[in-house]
Design an enzyme around this catalytic site. Sequence first.
Site, PDB file in Angstrom:
ATOM      1  N   GLY A 233       0.829  -1.200   0.000  1.00 48.98           N
ATOM      2  CA  GLY A 233       0.000   0.000   0.000  1.00 48.98           C
ATOM      3  C   GLY A 233       0.862   1.248   0.000  1.00 48.98           C
ATOM      4  O   GLY A 233       2.014   1.226  -0.440  1.00 48.98           O
ATOM      5  N   SER A 234       0.306   2.324   0.528  1.00 47.03           N
ATOM      6  CA  SER A 234       0.982   3.619   0.418  1.00 47.03           C
ATOM      7  C   SER A 234       2.075   3.790   1.492  1.00 47.03           C
ATOM      8  O   SER A 234       2.055   3.104   2.518  1.00 47.03           O
ATOM      9  CB  SER A 234      -0.050   4.737   0.567  1.00 47.03           C
ATOM     10  N   THR A 237       0.744   4.790   5.158  1.00 48.36           N
ATOM     11  CA  THR A 237       0.177   3.653   5.895  1.00 48.36           C
ATOM     12  C   THR A 237       1.284   2.689   6.284  1.00 48.36           C
ATOM     13  O   THR A 237       1.301   2.166   7.405  1.00 48.36           O
ATOM     14  CB  THR A 237      -0.903   2.933   5.049  1.00 48.36           C
ATOM     15  N   GLY A 238       2.240   2.478   5.377  1.00 52.03           N
ATOM     16  CA  GLY A 238       3.365   1.591   5.684  1.00 52.03           C
ATOM     17  C   GLY A 238       4.141   2.099   6.900  1.00 52.03           C
ATOM     18  O   GLY A 238       4.514   1.323   7.780  1.00 52.03           O
ATOM     19  N   GLU A 255       5.720  -3.368   0.730  1.00 54.96           N
ATOM     20  CA  GLU A 255       5.652  -3.108  -0.714  1.00 54.96           C
ATOM     21  C   GLU A 255       4.909  -1.797  -0.878  1.00 54.96           C
ATOM     22  O   GLU A 255       3.673  -1.759  -0.791  1.00 54.96           O
ATOM     23  CB  GLU A 255       4.897  -4.237  -1.425  1.00 54.96           C
ATOM     24  N   CYS A 289       1.537   0.568  -8.815  1.00 48.87           N
ATOM     25  CA  CYS A 289       2.676   1.064  -8.038  1.00 48.87           C
ATOM     26  C   CYS A 289       3.908   1.239  -8.913  1.00 48.87           C
ATOM     27  O   CYS A 289       4.705   2.130  -8.712  1.00 48.87           O
ATOM     28  CB  CYS A 289       2.971   0.116  -6.883  1.00 48.87           C
TER      29      CYS A 289
HETATM   30  P1  NAD Z   1      -3.417   2.548   1.441  1.00 48.77           P
HETATM   31  O1  NAD Z   1      -2.128   2.596   2.151  1.00 48.77           O
HETATM   32  O2  NAD Z   1      -4.354   3.658   1.621  1.00 48.77           O
HETATM   33  O3  NAD Z   1      -4.219   1.239   1.813  1.00 48.77           O
HETATM   34  C1  NAD Z   1      -3.667  -0.051   1.645  1.00 48.77           C
HETATM   35  C2  NAD Z   1      -4.354  -0.984   2.589  1.00 48.77           C
HETATM   36  O4  NAD Z   1      -4.019  -0.587   3.906  1.00 48.77           O
HETATM   37  C3  NAD Z   1      -5.885  -0.976   2.519  1.00 48.77           C
HETATM   38  O5  NAD Z   1      -6.369  -2.292   2.687  1.00 48.77           O
HETATM   39  C4  NAD Z   1      -6.266  -0.139   3.726  1.00 48.77           C
HETATM   40  O6  NAD Z   1      -7.515  -0.496   4.242  1.00 48.77           O
HETATM   41  C5  NAD Z   1      -5.176  -0.507   4.703  1.00 48.77           C
HETATM   42  N1  NAD Z   1      -4.923   0.471   5.757  1.00 48.77           N
HETATM   43  C6  NAD Z   1      -5.133   1.807   5.743  1.00 48.77           C
HETATM   44  N2  NAD Z   1      -4.767   2.348   6.927  1.00 48.77           N
HETATM   45  C7  NAD Z   1      -4.313   1.333   7.688  1.00 48.77           C
HETATM   46  C8  NAD Z   1      -3.773   1.254   9.001  1.00 48.77           C
HETATM   47  N3  NAD Z   1      -3.647   2.320   9.774  1.00 48.77           N
HETATM   48  N4  NAD Z   1      -3.381   0.053   9.465  1.00 48.77           N
HETATM   49  C9  NAD Z   1      -3.499  -1.053   8.701  1.00 48.77           C
HETATM   50  N5  NAD Z   1      -4.013  -1.049   7.457  1.00 48.77           N
HETATM   51  C10 NAD Z   1      -4.411   0.138   6.949  1.00 48.77           C
HETATM   52  O7  NAD Z   1      -3.036   2.324  -0.079  1.00 48.77           O
HETATM   53  P2  NAD Z   1      -4.051   2.184  -1.288  1.00 48.77           P
HETATM   54  O8  NAD Z   1      -4.533   3.543  -1.608  1.00 48.77           O
HETATM   55  O9  NAD Z   1      -5.015   1.099  -1.028  1.00 48.77           O
HETATM   56  O10 NAD Z   1      -3.084   1.634  -2.420  1.00 48.77           O
HETATM   57  C11 NAD Z   1      -2.335   2.465  -3.196  1.00 48.77           C
HETATM   58  C12 NAD Z   1      -0.902   2.480  -2.732  1.00 48.77           C
HETATM   59  O11 NAD Z   1      -0.397   1.148  -2.697  1.00 48.77           O
HETATM   60  C13 NAD Z   1      -0.005   3.226  -3.673  1.00 48.77           C
HETATM   61  O12 NAD Z   1       0.900   3.997  -2.940  1.00 48.77           O
HETATM   62  C14 NAD Z   1       0.715   2.113  -4.421  1.00 48.77           C
HETATM   63  O13 NAD Z   1       1.925   2.489  -4.981  1.00 48.77           O
HETATM   64  C15 NAD Z   1       0.853   1.072  -3.377  1.00 48.77           C
HETATM   65  N6  NAD Z   1       1.017  -0.270  -3.967  1.00 48.77           N
HETATM   66  C16 NAD Z   1       2.249  -0.869  -3.896  1.00 48.77           C
HETATM   67  C17 NAD Z   1       2.447  -2.107  -4.493  1.00 48.77           C
HETATM   68  C18 NAD Z   1       3.792  -2.795  -4.442  1.00 48.77           C
HETATM   69  O14 NAD Z   1       3.842  -3.996  -4.684  1.00 48.77           O
HETATM   70  N7  NAD Z   1       4.873  -2.096  -4.129  1.00 48.77           N
HETATM   71  C19 NAD Z   1       1.399  -2.733  -5.157  1.00 48.77           C
HETATM   72  C20 NAD Z   1       0.167  -2.091  -5.205  1.00 48.77           C
HETATM   73  C21 NAD Z   1      -0.014  -0.854  -4.590  1.00 48.77           C
END
Ligand code: NAD
Length: 483
Positions: A233-234, A237-238, A255, A289
């Site tokens: 994810g983003s 959040t990471g 990731e 991503c």
């Molecule tokens: P996001 O970080 O908003 O959400 C990702 C997931 O995290 C969702 O399921 C969300 O519900 C969960 N989440 C949100 N807050 C949380 C918390 N406090 N604790 C635990 N979980 C939480 O990201 P997004 O908008 O869903 O996805 C887009 C992002 O993901 C982009 O930055 C993209 O580059 C990245 N991404 C990376 C890869 C990779 O393999 N590197 C692949 C796909 C997407």
Amino acid sequence: MSGFVKDGLARNFLAGRWVEGDHGSCIAVEDPGNQEHVADCAQASEGTLSAALDSARAFVERGDLSDLQPSERGRLMIRIAQEIRIIADEGAELLCRESGKTLEAARDEFLEAAQYFEYYGGVADKIEGKSIPLGPDYADYTIFEPFGISAQIVPWNFPVSIAGRSLAPSMAAGNATIIKSPELDPLGLAMLGLALERADVPPGAVSILNGIGSDLGARLVACPEVDQIVFTGSVPTGQHILRSAADSVVPSLMELGGKSAAVVFDDADLDTLMTSLQSGIFYNAGQVCSAMARVLVHRSLYDQAVERAAALAEGLTVGHGMENPDHTPVISARQLSRIETITSTARHSGARVVTGGARLERTGYFMAPTILADVDPTSEIAQEEVFGPVTCFTPFDTEAEAIALANGTEFGLVAGIFTRDLARAHRVARKLRAGQVFVNEWFAGGISTPFGGVGKSGFGREKGLEALYNYVRTKNIAISLKG
Ligand code: NAD
């Protein structure tokens, strides 16, 4: 369709059973292509999460997967792959409606998830340790053990294939897995649960729970019972999850996002570049991503490349995902506003909007395919992830300048090189700060090629044999043979 849907409500897959989740409220899932309501999805309460953790722990302690003959574990995974292939068409339709992506792309996600189970099913009996020579008085060897409970947080852009990418190696290693589905498009993962149910996955091996990230997601990763965290994810959040993982000292795989650059040298084939640009920035409406978010072009080809990119963007067919057009909506109204705002700020900071730059006037969350030129490499648009169909062109004069520009962000997910000179391609590839470098084809590679980031794009690798070792820990066994 088993108990997946009851009274119009999509449910949670709790350790082999379908449950409402006791949360009391549900998530309304919207079709971003026409803004219609697709379904309601039941959320998992804290009690449901506890039940998932309890059954995962009991499963780990029974050794249902870890003590299974590894070849038997592999066969179970092949059965899962077969069941995913069977539901692919039905699942694709749901995923297409909830995510906005094309029906074809949605089907490809299911097929890719099946491929992950085939690939890691095939290596389940090849996770071999080492024998370490300590002289005649000792026998020493290493074994790989599963962590125990793997908590996996999945993003909305490729929910099914990314879940397959992390769940398959986790199962091959013998872990129990709890997945938190993305709140914007949870239904594709419910279909994955259906495939797991039909493949007779042992109870407790996998739970798929629905909920909001800041609620269920945050609770899951903070649970002391969790032995490993896999997050896709983003960056913000990471970072949040890493802080929580630090408290419980839990190994994590991150990731995260990217701002990846293609470096186009003066001998590049522009036809090849255009084919790559189309998939690189317009596939899945740029919500990838590893998107081609920046295009650095040698000044001798720059004007021609920008002009051709604009013609490509303007020629894309636009429509609802079910019609399989070239260009589809972004996931939500919020995402669309974000993309529009960052693009309009770019215009004010001097970028030239060659085409696009605003939303399309039609029902659904459509951003025009956008080409920005003469982008200042230090500006926000060149540094921050847009996660939409917007790419930035910048010219360069020398190889050294191109490398510095490509490496000039906090990210480092992938990079691309377009040239006919393979010696140059090898040389530059080694200097690019990225986990994967594509030469003359964006997204070259596949499920067997390691993927992951450098810098703020994260750490650890998914895909390929390499990923398997993120899902196990090493134990050394040292035996004295004296006396
Ligand atoms: P996001 O970080 O908003 O959400 C990702 C997931 O995290 C969702 O399921 C969300 O519900 C969960 N989440 C949100 N807050 C949380 C918390 N406090 N604790 C635990 N979980 C939480 O990201 P997004 O908008 O869903 O996805 C887009 C992002 O993901 C982009 O930055 C993209 O580059 C990245 N991404 C990376 C890869 C990779 O393999 N590197 C692949 C796909 C997407």
